[in-house]
Design an enzyme around this catalytic site. Structure first.
Site, PDB file in Angstrom:
ATOM      1  N   HIS A 277       0.910  -1.220  -0.149  1.00 11.77           N
ATOM      2  CA  HIS A 277      -0.054  -0.010   0.210  1.00 11.77           C
ATOM      3  C   HIS A 277       0.609   1.510  -0.134  1.00 11.77           C
ATOM      4  O   HIS A 277       0.578   2.197  -0.764  1.00 11.77           O
ATOM      5  CB  HIS A 277      -0.954   0.068   1.103  1.00 11.77           C
ATOM      6  CG  HIS A 277      -1.457   1.233   1.559  1.00 11.77           C
ATOM      7  ND1 HIS A 277      -2.805   1.717   1.017  1.00 11.77           N
ATOM      8  CD2 HIS A 277      -1.049   2.444   2.266  1.00 11.77           C
ATOM      9  CE1 HIS A 277      -3.147   2.689   1.604  1.00 11.77           C
ATOM     10  NE2 HIS A 277      -2.194   3.309   2.131  1.00 11.77           N
ATOM     11  N   GLU A 278       1.937   1.279   0.876  1.00 13.50           N
ATOM     12  CA  GLU A 278       2.876   2.354   1.160  1.00 13.50           C
ATOM     13  C   GLU A 278       3.622   2.546  -0.259  1.00 13.50           C
ATOM     14  O   GLU A 278       3.741   3.619  -0.747  1.00 13.50           O
ATOM     15  CB  GLU A 278       3.616   2.333   2.278  1.00 13.50           C
ATOM     16  CG  GLU A 278       3.046   2.386   3.424  1.00 13.50           C
ATOM     17  CD  GLU A 278       2.060   3.486   3.849  1.00 13.50           C
ATOM     18  OE1 GLU A 278       2.377   4.687   3.538  1.00 13.50           O
ATOM     19  OE2 GLU A 278       0.885   3.283   4.363  1.00 13.50           O
ATOM     20  N   HIS A 281       1.833   4.860  -2.896  1.00 14.84           N
ATOM     21  CA  HIS A 281       1.921   6.164  -2.711  1.00 14.84           C
ATOM     22  C   HIS A 281       3.088   6.654  -3.581  1.00 14.84           C
ATOM     23  O   HIS A 281       3.204   7.734  -4.086  1.00 14.84           O
ATOM     24  CB  HIS A 281       1.860   6.532  -1.394  1.00 14.84           C
ATOM     25  CG  HIS A 281       0.720   6.358  -0.540  1.00 14.84           C
ATOM     26  ND1 HIS A 281      -0.574   7.291  -0.745  1.00 14.84           N
ATOM     27  CD2 HIS A 281       0.416   5.668   0.681  1.00 14.84           C
ATOM     28  CE1 HIS A 281      -1.371   6.706  -0.068  1.00 14.84           C
ATOM     29  NE2 HIS A 281      -0.946   6.131   0.895  1.00 14.84           N
ATOM     30  N   GLU A 355      -5.710   7.210  -0.781  1.00 15.38           N
ATOM     31  CA  GLU A 355      -5.566   6.014   0.032  1.00 15.38           C
ATOM     32  C   GLU A 355      -6.265   4.918  -0.575  1.00 15.38           C
ATOM     33  O   GLU A 355      -5.702   3.702  -0.482  1.00 15.38           O
ATOM     34  CB  GLU A 355      -6.073   6.203   1.675  1.00 15.38           C
ATOM     35  CG  GLU A 355      -5.306   7.225   2.325  1.00 15.38           C
ATOM     36  CD  GLU A 355      -3.826   6.890   2.682  1.00 15.38           C
ATOM     37  OE1 GLU A 355      -3.493   5.819   2.612  1.00 15.38           O
ATOM     38  OE2 GLU A 355      -3.198   7.941   2.820  1.00 15.38           O
TER      39      GLU A 355
END
Length: 418
Positions: A277-278, A281, A355
């Site tokens: 997930h990170e 970004h 997100e």
């Protein structure tokens, strides 16, 4: 053309540019998370866990919203009455009352006033997070962290105020142009240096030992095309039981950071899912996008403040002659605070979309919706997140999709819905 005409024209151009950048970079479409799946996920969570999480957030709300309300009232009192100008004058008086002393010491007094009046609410929050087992930090450790936070804020604020009022002092007619450019540059610089200089003030970082997990994370980043300098472990356990991981920095400063609590509480697969997930970004340049939007928004704010400075009634309320003098620091902060309160829902909306895109990236990168769902369940359980918060609170301040939204998105992805 007069400076005001140039300022108004520049403001329009920057607003258009800001709108274009937002339209191009913000993910307005979000992956499906059907409400039926959300309710099914909520029903499968242990009832006592959901009840405890909701009790926790109910206990936090009076302090959180009380601090917001009192802080805003004090800021408005300092900015919309002569009290703020008086404080700035008193702060600069021991050093001759020159503009530098007023900008630095007067500015410190005004901002410190807001911090002091909300301090009881911060202490209240600490008692709540300790009572519910999220924090294990002593009052001594909490106080040290609070003082560190104030010190960091004071340094950044001093640099910003000194730079801003140096420009207004030496270029009184065109300070809006130099101030807007300087503020934008400061936002960009902080994006690069804060992870490197500020994060170590609050946590100790050590390289993750060689092993299967480190290898999996490095391989994941390589496969994603997101080079990272290192994989670090943060000693979060000395203050909290909460779990988290993130990718910090831009370009050569980028590194994967995993809380040591995450190592002990989650499975290796769940850690990989969080990091995926990170990495999303980083892959989508969310930090860079946020930096560009922040720089443009800050430049817009400076020019708007310049144009607002001609409002004689507002200046009279604050007891100042112009918004470009240090005695108007209280007025400046009052305007910024009001804008922040009004803009909070829009900022939360944009953050949730970003997100959600990172969640989708993690699902695609790992191809493992089951582990993603279990990871979200783990995060919600350990961090005592309200899995399905009240709509009003969600719309106003939620920076992430709710736990059940994220679990529903994983289920929809597993069914092939995009």
């Amino acid at each position: 053309m007069t400076p005001r005409a140039w300022a108004a024209g520049t403001l329009v151009v920057l607003l258009v540019l800001l709108a274009v950048v937002a339209a191009v970079t913000i993910p307005w479409h979000r992956p499906p998370a059907p409400r039926a799946d959300q309710l099914a996920a909520l029903g499968q969570l242990p009832r006592d866990q959901v009840a405890r999480a909701r009790e926790f957030h109910s206990a936090l709300r009076p302090g959180s919203y009380g601090a917001m309300a009192i802080g805003l009232l004090v800021t408005l009192a300092l900015g919309l009455t002569p009290l703020g100008a008086w404080l700035v004058t008193q702060g600069g008086r021991p050093f001759g009352g020159n503009w530098i002393a007023q900008a630095l010491l007067g500015g410190l007094l005004v901002t410190l006033a807001g911090e002091v009046v909300t301090l009881p609410f911060a202490a209240w929050r600490h008692t709540v997070v300790v009572r519910y087992g999220i924090s294990i930090q002593s009052w001594g450790g909490w106080t040290v962290d609070l003082l560190k936070s104030w010190a960091v804020g004071a340094v950044i604020g001093a640099v910003a105020l000194l730079g801003f009022y140096a420009v207004t002092h030496f270029a009184p007619r065109w300070w809006w142009a130099f101030g807007a450019a300087g503020a934008a540059v400061l936002v960009v610089l902080l994006s690069f240096i804060l992870p490197v200089l500020v994060e170590p003030v609050f946590n100790k970082f050590t390289p993750m030992a060689d092993g299967p997990l480190r290898s999996s994370l490095i391989e994941l980043a390589d496969r994603d095309g997101v080079p990272v300098r290192d994989v670090l472990i943060a000693d979060a356990s000395r203050r909290t039981r909460a779990v988290n991981a993130y990718v910090s920095g831009i370009g050569p400063t980028r590194r994967i950071v995993v809380y040591d609590t995450m190592i002990t509480e989650a499975t290796p697969g769940e850690v990989v899912s969080v990091v995926a997930h990170e990495l999303g970004h980083a892959k989508d340049n969310d930090v860079l996008t946020g930096t560009i939007l922040g720089a443009l928004g800050t430049a817009v704010a400076v020019i708007a403040l310049y144009l607002l400075g001609s409002w004689a009634g507002l200046l009279r309320l604050a007891g100042v002659d112009t918004i470009g003098e240090p005695r108007a620091i209280g007025l400046l902060l009052a305007v910024v605070s009001l804008v922040g309160v009004v803009a909070a829902p829009a900022q939360a909306f944009v953050s949730r979309r970003i997100e959600a895109r990172a969640d989708e990236h993690a699902l695609v990168l790992t191809g493992d919706p089951a582990t993603f769902e279990s990871m979200q369940r783990r995060l919600g359980t350990v961090n005592l997140s309200d899995p399905d918060p009240p709509t009003w609170e969600y719309l106003y301040s939620a920076s992430h999709p709710s736990t059940v939204e994220r679990m529903a998105a994983a289920r929809a992805y597993g069914r092939g819905e995009r």
